[in-house]
Design a protein around this motif. Structure first.
Motif, PDB file in Angstrom:
ATOM      1  N   PRO A  33       1.012  -1.161   0.169  1.00 45.76           N
ATOM      2  CA  PRO A  33      -0.064  -0.148  -0.064  1.00 45.76           C
ATOM      3  C   PRO A  33       0.879   1.273  -0.015  1.00 45.76           C
ATOM      4  CG  PRO A  33      -0.859  -1.587   1.808  1.00 45.76           C
ATOM      5  CD  PRO A  33       0.531  -2.179   1.190  1.00 45.76           C
ATOM      6  N   ARG A  34       0.485   2.119  -1.031  1.00 48.00           N
ATOM      7  CA  ARG A  34       1.325   3.386  -0.936  1.00 48.00           C
ATOM      8  C   ARG A  34       0.647   4.409  -1.814  1.00 48.00           C
ATOM      9  NH1 ARG A  34       6.811   0.442  -2.883  1.00 48.00           N
ATOM     10  NH2 ARG A  34       6.414  -0.149  -5.086  1.00 48.00           N
ATOM     11  N   GLU A  35       1.475   5.171  -2.562  1.00 47.19           N
ATOM     12  CA  GLU A  35       0.852   6.554  -3.084  1.00 47.19           C
ATOM     13  C   GLU A  35      -0.303   6.349  -4.225  1.00 47.19           C
ATOM     14  OE1 GLU A  35       4.126   5.935  -3.189  1.00 47.19           O
ATOM     15  OE2 GLU A  35       5.117   7.532  -2.027  1.00 47.19           O
ATOM     16  N   GLY A  70      18.864  -4.924   0.726  1.00 46.64           N
ATOM     17  CA  GLY A  70      17.705  -4.039   0.913  1.00 46.64           C
ATOM     18  C   GLY A  70      17.134  -3.627  -0.542  1.00 46.64           C
ATOM     19  N   GLU A  71      16.340  -2.604  -0.363  1.00 44.94           N
ATOM     20  CA  GLU A  71      15.551  -2.153  -1.536  1.00 44.94           C
ATOM     21  C   GLU A  71      16.362  -1.458  -2.301  1.00 44.94           C
ATOM     22  OE1 GLU A  71      12.022   0.299  -0.634  1.00 44.94           O
ATOM     23  OE2 GLU A  71      12.285   1.312  -2.363  1.00 44.94           O
ATOM     24  N   VAL A  72      16.409  -1.627  -3.699  1.00 46.98           N
ATOM     25  CA  VAL A  72      17.075  -0.847  -4.854  1.00 46.98           C
ATOM     26  C   VAL A  72      16.056  -0.308  -5.865  1.00 46.98           C
ATOM     27  CG1 VAL A  72      19.353  -2.396  -4.495  1.00 46.98           C
ATOM     28  CG2 VAL A  72      17.679  -2.908  -6.061  1.00 46.98           C
ATOM     29  N   LEU A  73      14.884  -0.922  -5.795  1.00 44.09           N
ATOM     30  CA  LEU A  73      13.862  -0.358  -6.716  1.00 44.09           C
ATOM     31  C   LEU A  73      12.540  -0.258  -6.337  1.00 44.09           C
ATOM     32  CD1 LEU A  73      13.665  -1.599 -10.510  1.00 44.09           C
ATOM     33  CD2 LEU A  73      11.542  -1.876  -8.716  1.00 44.09           C
ATOM     34  N   SER A  74      11.925   0.691  -6.509  1.00 38.11           N
ATOM     35  CA  SER A  74      10.012   0.606  -6.468  1.00 38.11           C
ATOM     36  C   SER A  74       9.496   1.146  -7.783  1.00 38.11           C
ATOM     37  CB  SER A  74      10.009   1.841  -5.583  1.00 38.11           C
ATOM     38  OG  SER A  74      10.254   1.253  -4.087  1.00 38.11           O
ATOM     39  N   GLY A  75       8.658   0.544  -7.935  1.00 36.72           N
ATOM     40  CA  GLY A  75       7.703   0.782  -9.077  1.00 36.72           C
ATOM     41  C   GLY A  75       6.287   0.396  -8.971  1.00 36.72           C
ATOM     42  N   TYR A 119       5.541  -2.908  -6.884  1.00 39.03           N
ATOM     43  CA  TYR A 119       6.564  -4.083  -6.499  1.00 39.03           C
ATOM     44  C   TYR A 119       7.827  -3.216  -5.794  1.00 39.03           C
ATOM     45  CZ  TYR A 119       6.646  -2.614 -11.398  1.00 39.03           C
ATOM     46  OH  TYR A 119       6.344  -1.752 -12.581  1.00 39.03           O
ATOM     47  N   ASP A 120       8.570  -3.851  -5.148  1.00 38.00           N
ATOM     48  CA  ASP A 120       9.954  -3.391  -4.889  1.00 38.00           C
ATOM     49  C   ASP A 120      11.063  -4.439  -5.223  1.00 38.00           C
ATOM     50  OD1 ASP A 120       8.927  -1.031  -3.653  1.00 38.00           O
ATOM     51  OD2 ASP A 120       9.328  -1.588  -1.535  1.00 38.00           O
ATOM     52  N   LEU A 121      12.036  -4.104  -5.555  1.00 42.09           N
ATOM     53  CA  LEU A 121      13.258  -5.182  -5.702  1.00 42.09           C
ATOM     54  C   LEU A 121      14.073  -5.211  -4.486  1.00 42.09           C
ATOM     55  CD1 LEU A 121      14.414  -7.290  -7.537  1.00 42.09           C
ATOM     56  CD2 LEU A 121      15.831  -5.640  -8.516  1.00 42.09           C
TER      57      LEU A 121
HETATM   58 MG    MG Z   1      10.396   2.381  -2.280  1.00 48.47          MG
END
Ligand code: MG
Ligand code: ATP
Ligand code: ASP
Length: 320
Positions: free
Chosen positions: A215-217, A240-245, A232-234
Motif C-alpha cells: 500500500p502506498r501513493e 535491501g531495496e534498490v527499486l520501487s515501481g 513492486y519493490d526489488l
Molecule cells: Mg520504495
C-alpha cells in the motif's frame, strides 16, 4: 553502541587517505560502468532518454508511503509561483509516457531531506539519483523481465570488465543473479515476520526478490475489489531495496477517490486529473532504480554516500 550506530560516515574528497582514494576511485569506475550498462540496455530497447527537471509545481507527494521519512519539503517562489524541488519525476513520467514518449527513462536527481537519524541506516542520502523509467501499456511482468535483464547484464559485465575494482573493494565474490527472480507478497511476509518483515526477509534471501502488493501513493494501481496493489519493490540479498515501481492508475474516478482518501492536494496534480478525466492518461507501468543503492550493493560500501563524489548524508551539510 549498536552496529548501525558504528557505520563510518563517508568523508569529503579532500580528507581521504591514499588508501581511501584508491577505494573511492574504484567505486567511481563501477558507477560509470553501471550508468553506461543500464542506460545502454534502455537505449538499445528503444527508450527515449529524457533530461531531468529540478523545480516544478508538481512532484511526488511521497505520501502515504509508510517508508518515507521526510524532515522538510523545499518550496520556493519563482516568477511569483511556488515550485518544489524534485522528490521523484513520477508525475512527469506519467504525463510524458501518456503523450509523446511511449518508453522513456530519466537519470533523475531526487531531493528528499530525510530525517537526520537516517544517516545510520547507511542506505539513505538526502540527494540521490534514480534511473526512472515508464512504459505505455506495460504489465508488472514486462517490468520484471526488463529489470532482470538490465541487472544481470550489468553484474555479468562488471565481473568480466571491472575485476580489478571489485578486488580492491573486496567484492570479487559478487554473484550474477539467476533470473527470473522470485515474487513474494508483502501480506504473506507480514503474516510470517510481522511489521519488521523487510529486515527479516533481507537476511534470509540469497537471490534478489520482487515484493508485490505494498500500500502506498495514489499513482500505484490498487484493485478496489480485492484491495491488492499491483506494485513492486526489488530487494537484494543481505542488503535491501534498490527499486520501487508499479503498474499505474489511469482512471479518473479511482485517482480522485484515492486523492480524497489520502488528503493529497489535488491542485498540485491538476494535469494528471484533467488528462485522466479526458481519457488521455494511458495505462503504464514503470519503476525507478536508485543508482547509489545499486552501486552500494555492488561495491559493498557501509554507507551509500561513499558512492557519491560529494556525499549527501542526512544531517550532514558539507561545503561541497
Ligand atoms: Mg520504495
Ligand atoms: P526506503 O523505504 O528505502 O526509504 P522509499 O521506498 O521511500 O525508500 P522510493 O520512493 O521507493 O523510496 O524511491 C525509489 C527508489 O529510490 C528506492 O527504491 C531507492 O532505490 C531509491 N531511494 C529512495 N530514497 C532514497 C534515499 N533517501 N537515498 C538513496 N536512495 C533512495
Ligand atoms: N520511481 C518510483 C516509481 O516509478 C516513484 C518514486 O520514486 O517514489 O514508482
Amino acid at each position: 553502541m549498536t552496529q548501525q550506530e558504528c557505520i563510518p560516515l563517508p568523508k569529503p574528497l579532500d580528507q581521504l587517505t591514499a588508501q581511501e582514494i584508491e577505494r573511492k576511485a574504484a567505486i567511481g569506475k563501477i558507477m560509470t560502468y553501471t550508468l553506461q550498462s543500464l542506460t545502454n540496455t534502455y537505449v538499445n530497447k528503444g527508450f527515449e532518454w529524457l533530461l531531468p527537471v529540478a523545480l516544478s509545481q508538481s512532484t511526488d507527494p511521497l505520501w502515504p508511503d509508510p517508508g518515507a521519512s521526510i524532515e522538510k519539503r523545499i518550496e520556493v517562489d519563482i516568477y511569483g509561483k511556488p515550485v518544489r524541488t524534485t522528490a521523484s519525476m513520477i508525475v512527469h513520467k506519467l504525463v510524458g509516457c501518456s503523450t509523446v514518449y511511449e518508453k522513456l527513462f530519466i537519470v533523475s536527481p531526487n531531493i528528499r531531506i530525510e530525517k537526520s537519524e537516517r544517516a545510520k541506516t547507511g542506505k539513505h542520502i538526502y540527494e540521490f539519483t534514480q534511473l526512472d523509467f515508464e512504459i505505455q501499456h506495460a504489465t508488472s511482468k514486462d517490468v520484471f523481465a526488463l529489470v532482470e535483464e538490465a541487472i544481470c547484464t550489468l553484474i555479468k559485465g562488471l565481473k568480466a570488465d571491472r575485476k580489478a575494482e571489485l578486488a580492491i573493494l573486496g567484492r570479487s565474490d559478487l554473484k550474477v543473479p539467476k533470473a527470473p527472480f522470485k515474487i513474494l507478497d508483502r501480506a504473506d511476509l507480514e503474516a510470517k515476520y510481522g511489521a519488521d518483515w523487510e529486515a527479516a526477509m533481507i537476511k534470509e534471501i540469497t537471490e534478489p526478490v520482487w515484493i508485490t502488493n505494498i500500500p502506498r501513493e495514489f499513482y500505484d494501481f490498487e484493485d478496489f475489489a480485492t484491495g491488492r496493489w499491483d506494485n513492486y519493490d526489488l530487494f537484494m540479498p543481505q542488503y535491501g531495496e534498490v527499486l520501487s515501481g508499479a503498474r499505474r492508475e489511469y482512471e479518473y474516478s479511482k485517482i480522485y477517490e484515492k486523492m480524497e482518501r489520502e488528503q493529497v492536494r489535488k491542485e498540485n496534480y491538476s494535469i494528471i486529473l484533467k488528462m485522466a478525466k479526458d481519457g488521455r492518461l494511458k495505462p503504464t507501468a514503470g519503476a525507478g532504480i536508485g543508482m547509489e543503492r545499486i552501486v552500494g550493493y555492488i561495491t559493498g560500501v557501509s554507507h551509500i554516500g561513499e558512492c557519491q563524489p560529494f556525499p549527501r548524508v542526512p544531517g550532514n551539510v558539507q561545503e561541497l
